[in-house]
Design a protein around this motif. Structure first.
Motif, short mmCIF file in Angstrom:
data_model
loop_
_atom_site.label_atom_id
_atom_site.label_comp_id
_atom_site.label_asym_id
_atom_site.label_seq_id
_atom_site.Cartn_x
_atom_site.Cartn_y
_atom_site.Cartn_z
N GLY A 204 43.46 31.15 65.84
CA GLY A 204 44.53 31.62 64.98
C GLY A 204 44.26 31.52 63.49
N TRP A 205 43.00 31.29 63.09
CA TRP A 205 42.68 31.19 61.68
C TRP A 205 42.24 32.55 61.14
N GLU A 206 42.38 32.71 59.84
CA GLU A 206 42.00 33.94 59.16
C GLU A 206 41.58 33.58 57.73
N ALA A 207 40.46 34.14 57.29
CA ALA A 207 39.97 33.92 55.93
C ALA A 207 39.85 35.26 55.22
N ALA A 208 40.12 35.27 53.93
CA ALA A 208 40.07 36.53 53.18
C ALA A 208 39.72 36.25 51.73
N LEU A 209 39.21 37.29 51.09
CA LEU A 209 38.96 37.25 49.66
C LEU A 209 39.31 38.61 49.08
N GLU A 210 40.09 38.59 48.02
CA GLU A 210 40.47 39.83 47.35
C GLU A 210 40.00 39.78 45.90
N ALA A 211 39.39 40.88 45.45
CA ALA A 211 39.05 41.07 44.04
C ALA A 211 39.93 42.18 43.50
N ARG A 212 40.56 41.94 42.37
CA ARG A 212 41.52 42.91 41.84
C ARG A 212 41.37 43.07 40.35
N GLY A 213 41.48 44.30 39.90
CA GLY A 213 41.49 44.60 38.47
C GLY A 213 42.73 45.40 38.12
N LEU A 214 43.37 45.08 37.02
CA LEU A 214 44.60 45.75 36.60
C LEU A 214 44.47 46.15 35.14
N PHE A 215 44.87 47.40 34.84
CA PHE A 215 44.95 47.87 33.46
C PHE A 215 46.34 48.41 33.21
N GLU A 216 46.92 48.05 32.10
CA GLU A 216 48.24 48.57 31.76
C GLU A 216 48.34 48.84 30.27
N ASN A 217 48.99 49.94 29.97
CA ASN A 217 49.36 50.30 28.60
C ASN A 217 50.80 50.78 28.68
#
Length: 395
Positions: free
Chosen positions: A141-154
């Motif tokens: 029942g285990w789960e591992a994850a990695l997320e890479a995220r980039g955000l740009f706002e004007n």
């Protein structure tokens, strides 16, 4: 080098760092794969099939949108609201790998570009988010994850909680986030997820660059397939690059500003019919921010967020109401009566989408914002209404 060149050079450097972190995480899971799951449990595809290039495992969603609208208070001004019509175009791109062998990958690029017909202090607004998430199912029942995220706002935003005083501004900046997580599903329908996101924020004036790091813990319980309740807690440490801490009267101190923010959220999600047409989401949120100076940035925030959605094969209608109360226990209002600052905020939205053909939909949106405070100069008061409509194409 110009400021804009430096801005995007920082973005490229941080994206490279995130890709290195993601690669290390990915290779570490590959190394332990054979010992984690018996071959009989994952042998859904012949051994000689290249799993990462097998087309049956991959899928994508592409949606383009285009429309027109009107914003009645582009700059969220409390004194001289100025409106403008606009064109808006959007892109939603999602690429998914099905977890048939225990690995799941989801990549997305979401963005909107708004161009105003009249420059009333802002010629346009932009918001883009790119993310890549790799998830691995593990035994027991285990789960591992990695997320890479980039955000740009004007975008024109309410920056009161960032600056410590009621204010709105056209904000231009970007962030890069690495978000490792681990989750455990228990047999009793309980689950627990732990995350340690690390985010670097880069802003142009009037905001300041800073780091944000801290744990996020979420405990959830699933009531069958129609309902769940979650309780989350997070603590973020936010050291600033240039801003100085302030005393209780807003005067600068010698040390750089450091903010500690804690947040708790109780959420209830419910499907109300067997066909899953009606869905509601209710969230109660409490946040507390404390600085390392005289408490000028300190505040308590109480939020209630209610979402309701009705979706069929031809219609998708959703509404949202968000109410917030912010109490600043140290910062004054600019008067001599000793009263401290407080703010009330209300955000309402309604969106309707109608399918016209297999890949074509029409949509209409209405958004309303209102802010009120007891600040003496009335800088924290504004209202804004935005309407928009157009077409969306799905591929």
């Amino acid at each position: 080098m110009t400021g804009r060149q430096s801005f995007y050079d920082c973005l490229r450097r941080n994206l490279r760092r995130s890709s290195i972190i993601l690669s290390v995480f990915f290779l570490s899971l590959l190394r332990g794969r054979g010992a984690e799951t018996p071959q009989s449990e994952t042998n859904l595809i012949p051994e000689n099939t290249p799993l990462w290039t097998e087309t049956m495992l991959w899928d994508k969603e592409v949606r383009l949108s285009s429309g027109v609208g009107y914003n009645g208070n582009v700059l969220l001004s409390p004194f001289n609201p100025r409106g403008s019509g606009f064109f808006v175009n959007g892109l939603d791109l999602i690429v998914m790998r099905m977890p048939m062998d225990g690995w799941q990958v989801v990549g997305s690029l979401l963005g909107d570009d708004t161009r105003y017909w009249h420059n009333v202090g802002a010629s346009g607004e932009d918001s883009f988010i790119a993310s890549l998430r790799v998830q691995r199912d593990l035994p027991n029942g285990w789960e591992a994850a990695l997320e890479a995220r980039g955000l740009f706002e004007n975008q024109v935003l309410d920056i009161s909680t960032s600056q410590g005083v009621p204010a709105t501004a056209l904000v231009e900046g970007f962030s890069v986030t690495a978000r490792p997580s681990v989750r455990k599903d228990f047999k009793s329908a309980l689950w627990l997820q732990l995350e340690i996101p690390v985010t670097r924020w880069y802003f142009k004036t009037p905001l300041d660059d800073y780091w944000e790091v801290g744990p996020v813990a979420t405990l959830g319980h699933n009531f069958g397939e129609r309902s769940d309740v979650t309780l989350g807690y997070s603590a973020q440490y936010q050291p600033h690059d240039q801003w100085f801490a302030l005393n209780a009267y807003g005067q600068p101190l010698k040390q750089r500003l450091v903010i500690m923010q804690q947040r708790a959220e109780l959420a209830w999600h419910q499907y109300w019919d067997s066909h899953r047409r009606w869905r509601s989401s209710t969230r109660l949120i409490f946040a507390y921010k404390e600085d390392n100076g005289g408490g000028y940035f300190n505040y308590y925030q109480y939020q209630v967020v209610q979402d309701l959605r009705w979706k069929t094969a031809g219609w998708d209608i959703k509404g949202s109401a968000q109410m917030a109360y912010e109490d600043y226990p140290v910062q004054g209002t600019g008067t001599l009566n000793g009263q401290t600052l407080y703010r009330n905020l209300l955000n309402l939205s309604l969106e309707m989408e109608r399918r016209l053909s297999k890949g074509l939909k029409s949509y209409a949106k209405l958004e309303y914002q209102r802010a009120f405070s007891n600040e003496a100069a009335n800088a924290g008061k504004y209202t804004g209404t935005t309407v928009a409509g157009g077409l969306r194409w799905e591929f």
